[in-house]
Design a protein around this motif. Structure first.
Motif, PDB file in Angstrom:
ATOM      1  N   SER A 181       0.804  -1.249   0.050  1.00 17.56           N
ATOM      2  CA  SER A 181      -0.095   0.067  -0.040  1.00 17.56           C
ATOM      3  C   SER A 181       0.728   1.218  -0.037  1.00 17.56           C
ATOM      4  O   SER A 181       1.919   1.381   0.563  1.00 17.56           O
ATOM      5  CB  SER A 181      -0.892   0.018   1.236  1.00 17.56           C
ATOM      6  N   GLY A 182       0.569   2.326  -0.662  1.00 16.82           N
ATOM      7  CA  GLY A 182       1.170   3.395  -0.826  1.00 16.82           C
ATOM      8  C   GLY A 182       1.961   3.479  -2.067  1.00 16.82           C
ATOM      9  O   GLY A 182       2.542   4.877  -2.532  1.00 16.82           O
ATOM     10  N   MET A 196      -4.027   1.068  -2.529  1.00 17.46           N
ATOM     11  CA  MET A 196      -4.845   1.402  -1.252  1.00 17.46           C
ATOM     12  C   MET A 196      -4.625   0.349  -0.218  1.00 17.46           C
ATOM     13  O   MET A 196      -4.542   0.545   0.702  1.00 17.46           O
ATOM     14  CB  MET A 196      -6.128   1.911  -1.677  1.00 17.46           C
ATOM     15  N   GLN A 197      -4.717  -1.031  -0.886  1.00 22.98           N
ATOM     16  CA  GLN A 197      -4.719  -2.111   0.003  1.00 22.98           C
ATOM     17  C   GLN A 197      -4.399  -3.019  -0.746  1.00 22.98           C
ATOM     18  O   GLN A 197      -4.663  -3.287  -1.702  1.00 22.98           O
ATOM     19  CB  GLN A 197      -6.039  -2.072   0.827  1.00 22.98           C
ATOM     20  N   GLY A 247       5.798   4.132  -1.782  1.00 24.62           N
ATOM     21  CA  GLY A 247       5.387   5.133  -0.986  1.00 24.62           C
ATOM     22  C   GLY A 247       5.769   4.828   0.427  1.00 24.62           C
ATOM     23  O   GLY A 247       5.787   3.818   0.871  1.00 24.62           O
ATOM     24  N   LYS A 248       6.004   5.809   1.275  1.00 28.29           N
ATOM     25  CA  LYS A 248       6.268   5.869   2.679  1.00 28.29           C
ATOM     26  C   LYS A 248       4.940   6.125   3.418  1.00 28.29           C
ATOM     27  O   LYS A 248       4.664   7.181   3.428  1.00 28.29           O
ATOM     28  CB  LYS A 248       7.321   6.836   2.968  1.00 28.29           C
ATOM     29  N   VAL A 249       4.277   5.075   3.711  1.00 29.95           N
ATOM     30  CA  VAL A 249       2.828   5.067   4.481  1.00 29.95           C
ATOM     31  C   VAL A 249       3.283   4.354   5.861  1.00 29.95           C
ATOM     32  O   VAL A 249       4.146   3.163   6.006  1.00 29.95           O
ATOM     33  CB  VAL A 249       1.924   4.580   3.799  1.00 29.95           C
ATOM     34  N   ARG A 250       2.430   4.514   6.900  1.00 32.23           N
ATOM     35  CA  ARG A 250       2.552   3.863   8.150  1.00 32.23           C
ATOM     36  C   ARG A 250       0.923   3.053   8.360  1.00 32.23           C
ATOM     37  O   ARG A 250       0.788   2.356   9.427  1.00 32.23           O
ATOM     38  CB  ARG A 250       2.397   4.906   9.152  1.00 32.23           C
ATOM     39  N   GLU A 259       7.823   9.638  -1.012  1.00 34.62           N
ATOM     40  CA  GLU A 259       8.465   8.601  -1.768  1.00 34.62           C
ATOM     41  C   GLU A 259       9.404   7.999  -0.695  1.00 34.62           C
ATOM     42  O   GLU A 259      10.369   8.734  -0.098  1.00 34.62           O
ATOM     43  CB  GLU A 259       9.170   8.847  -2.860  1.00 34.62           C
ATOM     44  N   LYS A 260       9.546   6.619  -0.669  1.00 39.97           N
ATOM     45  CA  LYS A 260      10.375   6.042   0.207  1.00 39.97           C
ATOM     46  C   LYS A 260      11.887   6.108  -0.544  1.00 39.97           C
ATOM     47  O   LYS A 260      12.089   5.748  -1.791  1.00 39.97           O
ATOM     48  CB  LYS A 260      10.166   4.297   0.169  1.00 39.97           C
TER      49      LYS A 260
END
Length: 117
Positions: A24-25, A50-51, A93-96, A115-116
């Motif tokens: 995701s992300g 998204m998932q 993507g950098k998401v938590r 962005e990671k």
């Protein structure tokens, strides 16, 4: 009967390994086979993941969201499908979070994902 199911699952698990690792992300470009009459073509669907649902199983799906002409379009793809030609990961993507449903309430710059590196 369970042996037959096991054989089919093993056959499709080889297909699952051919796709790159994404979560995701991430921004992905999904190449989808579209049939129109007797012709077949490949259409690209580019957006943010998204998932991912049911990871590690043969029923795994992932949801991709994009904004087209100011209208949000979400599409759910089964990971193991003869209609998916290939998946390209464009950005990590950098998401938590595992599920990014909060993006539905955001527009423009607020909906960006870092962005990671």
């Amino acid at each position: 009967m369970s042996d037959l199911i096991k054989v089919i699952e093993d056959e499709y698990s080889a297909v699952k390994g051919s796709f790159p690792a994404f979560g995701s992300g991430d921004t992905v470009n999904v190449h989808v086979k579209i049939k129109e009459g007797n012709k077949e073509r490949i259409q690209q669907f580019q957006g943010t993941v998204m998932q991912r649902k049911n990871p590690g199983t043969n029923g795994e799906t992932f949801t991709v969201r994009k904004i087209a002409s100011g209208i949000a379009v979400e599409r759910i793809f089964p990971l193991i499908s003869p209609n998916i030609d290939k998946i390209e990961v464009l950005r990590k993507g950098k998401v938590r979070r595992a599920r990014l449903f909060y993006l539905r309430g955001r527009k423009g710059k607020a909906a960006r994902i870092k962005e990671k590196l």
